[in-house]
Motif scaffolding. Structure first.
Motif, PDB file in Angstrom:
ATOM      1  N   SER A  30       0.918  -1.120   0.267  1.00 39.98           N
ATOM      2  CA  SER A  30       0.162   0.219   0.261  1.00 39.98           C
ATOM      3  C   SER A  30       0.920   1.158  -0.339  1.00 39.98           C
ATOM      4  O   SER A  30       1.639   1.308   0.563  1.00 39.98           O
ATOM      5  CB  SER A  30      -0.957   0.239   1.192  1.00 39.98           C
ATOM      6  N   ALA A  31       0.413   2.312  -0.954  1.00 39.51           N
ATOM      7  CA  ALA A  31       1.466   3.447  -0.921  1.00 39.51           C
ATOM      8  C   ALA A  31       0.488   4.539  -1.562  1.00 39.51           C
ATOM      9  O   ALA A  31      -0.708   4.425  -2.472  1.00 39.51           O
ATOM     10  CB  ALA A  31       2.113   3.192  -1.273  1.00 39.51           C
ATOM     11  N   TYR A  32       0.546   5.560  -0.721  1.00 40.76           N
ATOM     12  CA  TYR A  32       0.787   7.375  -1.768  1.00 40.76           C
ATOM     13  C   TYR A  32       1.337   7.652  -2.729  1.00 40.76           C
ATOM     14  O   TYR A  32       2.899   7.712  -2.067  1.00 40.76           O
ATOM     15  CB  TYR A  32      -0.449   7.396  -0.326  1.00 40.76           C
ATOM     16  N   PRO A  33       1.146   7.872  -3.898  1.00 36.91           N
ATOM     17  CA  PRO A  33       2.279   9.164  -4.813  1.00 36.91           C
ATOM     18  C   PRO A  33       2.760  10.018  -3.979  1.00 36.91           C
ATOM     19  O   PRO A  33       1.942  10.643  -3.729  1.00 36.91           O
ATOM     20  CB  PRO A  33       1.410   8.749  -5.940  1.00 36.91           C
ATOM     21  N   VAL A  58      -4.964   4.005  -1.567  1.00 36.37           N
ATOM     22  CA  VAL A  58      -4.895   4.661  -0.311  1.00 36.37           C
ATOM     23  C   VAL A  58      -4.847   5.607  -1.046  1.00 36.37           C
ATOM     24  O   VAL A  58      -4.717   6.691  -1.755  1.00 36.37           O
ATOM     25  CB  VAL A  58      -4.355   4.378   0.721  1.00 36.37           C
ATOM     26  N   GLU A  59      -5.438   7.006   0.173  1.00 35.97           N
ATOM     27  CA  GLU A  59      -5.583   8.702   0.124  1.00 35.97           C
ATOM     28  C   GLU A  59      -4.921   8.934   0.729  1.00 35.97           C
ATOM     29  O   GLU A  59      -4.475  10.405   0.828  1.00 35.97           O
ATOM     30  CB  GLU A  59      -6.954   8.817   0.451  1.00 35.97           C
ATOM     31  N   SER A  60      -3.505   8.398   1.409  1.00 34.01           N
ATOM     32  CA  SER A  60      -3.093   9.292   2.270  1.00 34.01           C
ATOM     33  C   SER A  60      -2.132   7.891   2.969  1.00 34.01           C
ATOM     34  O   SER A  60      -1.275   7.641   2.498  1.00 34.01           O
ATOM     35  CB  SER A  60      -3.402   9.918   3.147  1.00 34.01           C
ATOM     36  N   GLU A  61      -0.277   8.525   2.931  1.00 31.13           N
ATOM     37  CA  GLU A  61       0.487   7.900   3.450  1.00 31.13           C
ATOM     38  C   GLU A  61       0.080   7.709   4.687  1.00 31.13           C
ATOM     39  O   GLU A  61       0.721   6.226   5.201  1.00 31.13           O
ATOM     40  CB  GLU A  61       1.731   9.130   3.404  1.00 31.13           C
ATOM     41  N   HIS A  62      -0.494   8.172   5.442  1.00 29.40           N
ATOM     42  CA  HIS A  62      -0.906   7.860   6.480  1.00 29.40           C
ATOM     43  C   HIS A  62      -1.382   6.643   7.190  1.00 29.40           C
ATOM     44  O   HIS A  62      -1.292   5.253   7.019  1.00 29.40           O
ATOM     45  CB  HIS A  62      -2.131   8.921   7.830  1.00 29.40           C
ATOM     46  N   SER A  63      -2.466   6.165   6.153  1.00 29.44           N
ATOM     47  CA  SER A  63      -3.483   4.991   5.281  1.00 29.44           C
ATOM     48  C   SER A  63      -2.889   3.985   4.446  1.00 29.44           C
ATOM     49  O   SER A  63      -2.802   2.602   5.371  1.00 29.44           O
ATOM     50  CB  SER A  63      -4.606   5.798   4.749  1.00 29.44           C
ATOM     51  N   SER A 100       0.220 -11.182   7.676  1.00 33.78           N
ATOM     52  CA  SER A 100       1.287 -11.197   6.187  1.00 33.78           C
ATOM     53  C   SER A 100       2.706  -9.820   5.999  1.00 33.78           C
ATOM     54  O   SER A 100       2.533  -9.626   6.820  1.00 33.78           O
ATOM     55  CB  SER A 100       0.220 -10.340   5.634  1.00 33.78           C
ATOM     56  N   ARG A 101       3.302 -10.660   4.887  1.00 34.62           N
ATOM     57  CA  ARG A 101       4.411 -10.138   4.108  1.00 34.62           C
ATOM     58  C   ARG A 101       3.883  -8.616   3.734  1.00 34.62           C
ATOM     59  O   ARG A 101       3.049  -8.723   3.340  1.00 34.62           O
ATOM     60  CB  ARG A 101       5.421 -10.501   3.457  1.00 34.62           C
ATOM     61  N   VAL A 102       5.229  -7.410   3.757  1.00 34.26           N
ATOM     62  CA  VAL A 102       4.100  -6.124   3.827  1.00 34.26           C
ATOM     63  C   VAL A 102       5.233  -4.804   3.168  1.00 34.26           C
ATOM     64  O   VAL A 102       6.509  -5.849   3.556  1.00 34.26           O
ATOM     65  CB  VAL A 102       3.581  -5.563   4.723  1.00 34.26           C
ATOM     66  N   PHE A 103       4.612  -3.924   2.134  1.00 34.15           N
ATOM     67  CA  PHE A 103       5.459  -3.203   1.609  1.00 34.15           C
ATOM     68  C   PHE A 103       5.004  -1.727   1.485  1.00 34.15           C
ATOM     69  O   PHE A 103       3.835  -1.841   1.391  1.00 34.15           O
ATOM     70  CB  PHE A 103       6.152  -3.714   0.762  1.00 34.15           C
ATOM     71  N   THR A 104       5.656  -0.677   1.795  1.00 35.10           N
ATOM     72  CA  THR A 104       5.462   0.510   1.080  1.00 35.10           C
ATOM     73  C   THR A 104       6.520   1.410   1.148  1.00 35.10           C
ATOM     74  O   THR A 104       7.344   0.934   1.571  1.00 35.10           O
ATOM     75  CB  THR A 104       4.482   1.240   2.665  1.00 35.10           C
ATOM     76  N   ALA A 105       6.301   2.506   0.660  1.00 39.62           N
ATOM     77  CA  ALA A 105       7.584   3.434   0.177  1.00 39.62           C
ATOM     78  C   ALA A 105       6.595   4.672  -0.106  1.00 39.62           C
ATOM     79  O   ALA A 105       5.610   5.673   0.245  1.00 39.62           O
ATOM     80  CB  ALA A 105       7.684   3.079  -1.054  1.00 39.62           C
ATOM     81  N   THR A 106       7.676   5.786   0.556  1.00 36.05           N
ATOM     82  CA  THR A 106       7.737   6.973   0.410  1.00 36.05           C
ATOM     83  C   THR A 106       8.369   8.534   0.527  1.00 36.05           C
ATOM     84  O   THR A 106       9.975   7.560   0.240  1.00 36.05           O
ATOM     85  CB  THR A 106       6.259   7.710   2.117  1.00 36.05           C
ATOM     86  N   SER A 107       8.861   9.009   0.485  1.00 39.51           N
ATOM     87  CA  SER A 107       9.272  10.458   0.653  1.00 39.51           C
ATOM     88  C   SER A 107       8.657  11.564   1.403  1.00 39.51           C
ATOM     89  O   SER A 107       7.619  11.746   1.638  1.00 39.51           O
ATOM     90  CB  SER A 107       9.807  10.988  -0.831  1.00 39.51           C
ATOM     91  N   SER A 108      10.040  12.205   1.943  1.00 42.25           N
ATOM     92  CA  SER A 108       9.725  13.512   2.532  1.00 42.25           C
ATOM     93  C   SER A 108       8.761  13.836   3.294  1.00 42.25           C
ATOM     94  O   SER A 108       8.256  13.405   4.458  1.00 42.25           O
ATOM     95  CB  SER A 108      10.112  14.911   1.186  1.00 42.25           C
ATOM     96  N   HIS A 109       7.606  14.017   2.832  1.00 43.87           N
ATOM     97  CA  HIS A 109       6.628  15.082   3.515  1.00 43.87           C
ATOM     98  C   HIS A 109       5.520  13.693   3.955  1.00 43.87           C
ATOM     99  O   HIS A 109       4.318  13.385   4.817  1.00 43.87           O
ATOM    100  CB  HIS A 109       5.578  16.141   2.376  1.00 43.87           C
ATOM    101  N   GLY A 110       5.586  12.369   3.095  1.00 49.48           N
ATOM    102  CA  GLY A 110       4.456  11.151   3.138  1.00 49.48           C
ATOM    103  C   GLY A 110       5.134  11.034   4.556  1.00 49.48           C
ATOM    104  O   GLY A 110       4.802  10.343   4.986  1.00 49.48           O
ATOM    105  N   LEU A 111       6.749  10.882   4.413  1.00 50.45           N
ATOM    106  CA  LEU A 111       7.001   9.900   5.612  1.00 50.45           C
ATOM    107  C   LEU A 111       6.444  11.044   6.908  1.00 50.45           C
ATOM    108  O   LEU A 111       6.282  10.045   7.833  1.00 50.45           O
ATOM    109  CB  LEU A 111       8.197  10.435   5.470  1.00 50.45           C
ATOM    110  N   LEU A 112       6.482  11.720   6.794  1.00 52.04           N
ATOM    111  CA  LEU A 112       6.433  13.281   7.629  1.00 52.04           C
ATOM    112  C   LEU A 112       5.386  12.522   8.156  1.00 52.04           C
ATOM    113  O   LEU A 112       4.592  12.772   9.015  1.00 52.04           O
ATOM    114  CB  LEU A 112       6.594  14.457   7.407  1.00 52.04           C
ATOM    115  N   TYR A 113       4.143  12.411   7.248  1.00 50.78           N
ATOM    116  CA  TYR A 113       2.558  12.522   7.364  1.00 50.78           C
ATOM    117  C   TYR A 113       2.053  10.997   7.903  1.00 50.78           C
ATOM    118  O   TYR A 113       1.119  10.959   8.573  1.00 50.78           O
ATOM    119  CB  TYR A 113       1.606  12.572   6.007  1.00 50.78           C
ATOM    120  N   MET A 114       3.073   9.452   7.923  1.00 46.16           N
ATOM    121  CA  MET A 114       3.389   8.411   8.683  1.00 46.16           C
ATOM    122  C   MET A 114       3.248   8.719   9.832  1.00 46.16           C
ATOM    123  O   MET A 114       3.207   7.967  10.406  1.00 46.16           O
ATOM    124  CB  MET A 114       3.621   8.014   8.254  1.00 46.16           C
ATOM    125  N   TYR A 115       4.354   9.956  10.641  1.00 43.90           N
ATOM    126  CA  TYR A 115       4.731  10.026  11.580  1.00 43.90           C
ATOM    127  C   TYR A 115       4.537   9.663  12.882  1.00 43.90           C
ATOM    128  O   TYR A 115       5.031   8.437  13.718  1.00 43.90           O
ATOM    129  CB  TYR A 115       5.620  11.765  12.064  1.00 43.90           C
TER     130      TYR A 115
END
Lengths: 302, 394
Positions: free
Chosen positions: B25-28, B55-60, B73-88
């Motif tokens: 799951s990831a958000y662009p 999903v509709e956000s990195e938090h999600s 399950s084994r899982v994966f997500t990816a992000t950058s910058s603002h997305g990472l901060l939004y996940m905090y």
């Protein structure tokens, strides 16, 4: 479904001795959930009253397996759990049990995302119309004029949002409203919802004694009056058909409703209302009825 | 083993595919997006049997993979910058739930001003959230580290989430030849994820994350702390094992030592520009400067012992920082200084917001550092230096 049958369920949902306030509506909702969903469900619970009601480690007061999750994350966590169960071929119903804040405010985007993806999850929003767990602050579903600790003198100046209608317009296959005063109706709606594959939401009206300032013995009475005065409308949308529920149907006719004041006067949060405010609230209520009646007509044409 | 020309993002996607994840799951967000676009394509073409949750956000995004990981399950997500901060918030929730989520972060500056180019502030800002944090130097290493992340995070001695950082664009959008092991080989090396000690399943009441006594919270943090300490050993084992089996040529362990044998001066860096630092080291060695490089591969768990060891055998060290903590110094600089017992550590902040720093700049920085030390100026290193040659007035 009948009350005796409902009472027969082995799973009690929530155990005695839990730390809920006296007269807590959530525990009524959770009990019905236990009887109907019993051993089928896994609960995802965002921050809220149920974070407390569920009890203190190493004990748990809920007879469901549950994941406590951050405030805004519940519908997404449920989506992930669902995906995991599907990937691993596991059976079960993934249920989000949320308050109004977790569903309609801080978690609205998350809920919207899950609804749009038509995730095969059930969301029950037990709406006590304010942030009760943090001490009665106004939320997006707090009614106009209600006194809360963040609208302590004049009452809330904004309108309340309608989370069930919002979900209906997400094209969710099942959306309904329910009330803790009508456990059979709630139970039957849960049962019907379970037959639908995809996103399901039930908006459960949950009057809160300390939050609304009424006697803890009157939770069901207040909830019932909300329906009988027309302040809360029970309806159900299921795969293309929209029906005002039988408990609310008589109140389509205005003259059959009890006077709104009967509902309002029981609640300390409305103790400051002037007569013209009550007339204004009646007008808003009428608008809600007009919309729901139109929706019933609209969907019956299809 | 196949040799493929892959850009960093696609290499990470290949690794995720080989790890046979169940849920993605990831958000662009630029520059991460290409990773999950490639994965979405793999899923839709049926090359990868995963569930891809849009999903509709990195938090999600992190909430979805949290839920899936809690489900086993084994899982994966990816992000950058603002997305990472939004996940905090979710980052902590995942760690404190001890779930081996794997995430790639294509590093990117944090705005404003809007800037999509690399620096390391995004990934280093979350260093306290309990994730294992690796920094890749090359596309091959981004691939290797992603695959190893599953083996490390899922190890019973660890059970912590793992973040692999690769410099945005410099690695994420640059193609390099990558050695990709065969599916069967990887399947043999990385078996399916072992079940959790608990299971969230219908009919078995069990609460995860409910209120508890304060001492339980503290004991759980202590357990995670111990797991992070154990992770050092596991990282060494897993990376060495991997290199022995697949021979992709990348380093193993927490720190790569480059020309550190007999070095009198030490440069310390993380990430892609370490390749340029190596070139600068080579050039300076030819000029007669005894300079080496310690490239930190994992900033969490922090290689305290290795660095202390390296620092104790040199006269002085310079930390090349692509991040800054306002009011103090570079993030990496403060981390390294905290473990240096006597060796003076200079901190140079450069390349913020993606400003290009070439090997020539590193030659100039390293030469200046050695000369300052030899001129007895190391006492002036208490404040970090901002390397901005285009700014003439200070």
């Amino acid at each position: 479904m009948s009350l005796p049958r409902l009472a027969q369920g082995r799973n009690r949902g929530v155990m005695p001795g839990n730390p809920a306030c006296a007269g807590c509506p959530h525990t009524i909702g959770l009990r019905v959930m236990g009887r109907v969903l019993g051993d089928k469900a896994v609960l995802v619970v965002p921050a809220g009253c149920t974070s407390i009601i569920s009890g203190f480690y190493p004990r748990s007061s809920l007879s469901f397996p549950l994941l406590h999750v951050p405030f805004a994350s519940a519908a997404a966590v449920a989506s992930g759990l669902r995906a995991s169960m599907d990937a691993r071929g596991e059976e079960g119903v993934v249920v989000v049990w949320s308050g109004d804040g977790g569903a309609a405010d801080i978690g609205l985007a998350t809920l919207s995302g899950a609804a749009v993806r038509n995730e095969d999850i059930l969301v029950v929003v037990s709406d006590n119309e304010a942030y009760m767990n943090t001490g009665i602050q106004a939320s997006g579903t707090t009614p106009w004029k209600a006194l809360t600790t963040t609208s302590p003198v004049l009452g809330k100046s904004e309108e309340r949002k309608d989370i069930a209608l919002l979900m209906l317009f997400h094209k969710a296959p099942y959306v309904a409203t329910a009330s803790v005063a009508y456990p059979i109706d709630f139970a039957e709606k849960l049962e019907r919802a379970l037959k639908v594959k995809g996103f399901k939401l039930i908006h459960l009206h949950s009057p809160c004694p300390p939050g609304w300032r009424f006697d803890a013995g009157k939770t069901v009475e207040v909830a019932k009056l909300a329906v009988e005065t027309g302040a809360w409308i029970l309806w159900e949308y299921m795969e293309g058909s929209f029906r005002i529920s039988p408990q609310s149907k008589p109140f389509v006719q205005k003259e059959r409703r009890k006077p709104l004041a009967e509902y309002l006067k029981l609640q300390g949060r409305f103790s400051h209302l002037r007569p013209e405010d009550v007339i204004e609230i009646e007008k808003k209520m009428e608008e809600s009825w007009r919309l729901v009646v139109e929706l019933e007509k609209f969907y019956s044409r299809s | 083993m196949k040799k493929k020309i892959l850009m960093g993002s696609h290499a990470v996607a290949e690794a995720v595919k080989l790890a046979r994840v169940d849920v993605i799951s990831a958000y662009p967000i630029t520059p991460q997006t290409v990773i999950v676009e490639r994965l979405a394509e793999m899923v839709e073409r049926g090359e990868l049997k995963s569930r891809y949750v849009r999903v509709e956000s990195e938090h999600s995004a992190l909430a979805v993979v949290y839920g899936a990981s809690a489900g086993g399950s084994r899982v994966f997500t990816a992000t950058s910058s603002h997305g990472l901060l939004y996940m905090y918030e979710m980052l902590w929730w995942v760690t404190n739930s001890r779930l081996p989520v794997v995430m790639a972060v294509a590093t990117r500056a944090i705005g404003p001003p809007w800037n999509i180019h690399t620096d390391h502030n995004d990934a280093l800002t979350i260093r306290d959230a309990g994730w294992i944090i690796g920094f890749a130097e090359s596309v091959q290493e981004a691939f290797d580290m992603t695959l190893q992340a599953y083996k490390i995070g899922e190890d019973k001695r660890v059970l912590l989430p793992v973040m692999i950082a690769l410099d945005g664009f410099i690695l994420s959008h640059t193609s390099e030849p990558v050695l990709v092991p065969e599916e069967e080989e990887v399947a043999d090396w990385l078996p399916p994820r072992e079940p959790l000690p608990f299971k969230v399943e219908p009919g078995k009441p069990f609460a995860v994350g409910n209120l508890g006594p304060d001492n339980v919270t503290m004991e759980l943090r202590w357990n995670a702390w111990k797991a992070a300490e154990r992770a050092k050993r596991v990282i060494e084992e897993v990376s060495a094992q991997y290199e022995k089996r697949f021979v992709t040529g990348t380093s193993s362990g927490l720190v790569e030592r480059y020309e550190t044998e007999g070095a009198k001066y030490l440069a310390i860096s993380i990430g892609a520009w370490s390749g340029d630092v190596k070139e600068a080291v080579d050039a300076l060695r030819e000029e007669g400067y005894d300079v080496g490089l310690a490239r930190i591969r994992y900033v969490r768990p922090f290689p305290r012992e290795e660095l202390r060891d390296l620092l104790s055998s040199v006269r002085a060290a310079v930390v090349l920082d692509r991040s800054v903590s306002m009011g103090h110094m570079g993030i990496l600089g403060s981390e390294v200084r905290a473990v240096s017992e006597r060796t003076p550590v200079k901190n140079v902040i450069a390349g913020i917001g993606g400003v290009d720093v070439s090997y020539k700049d590193f030659i100039s920085i390293l030469r200046g550092f050695v000369e300052e030390y030899e001129a007895g100026l190391s006492g002036e290193w208490s404040v970090a230096e901002w390397y901005m040659p285009w700014v003439t007035e200070r």
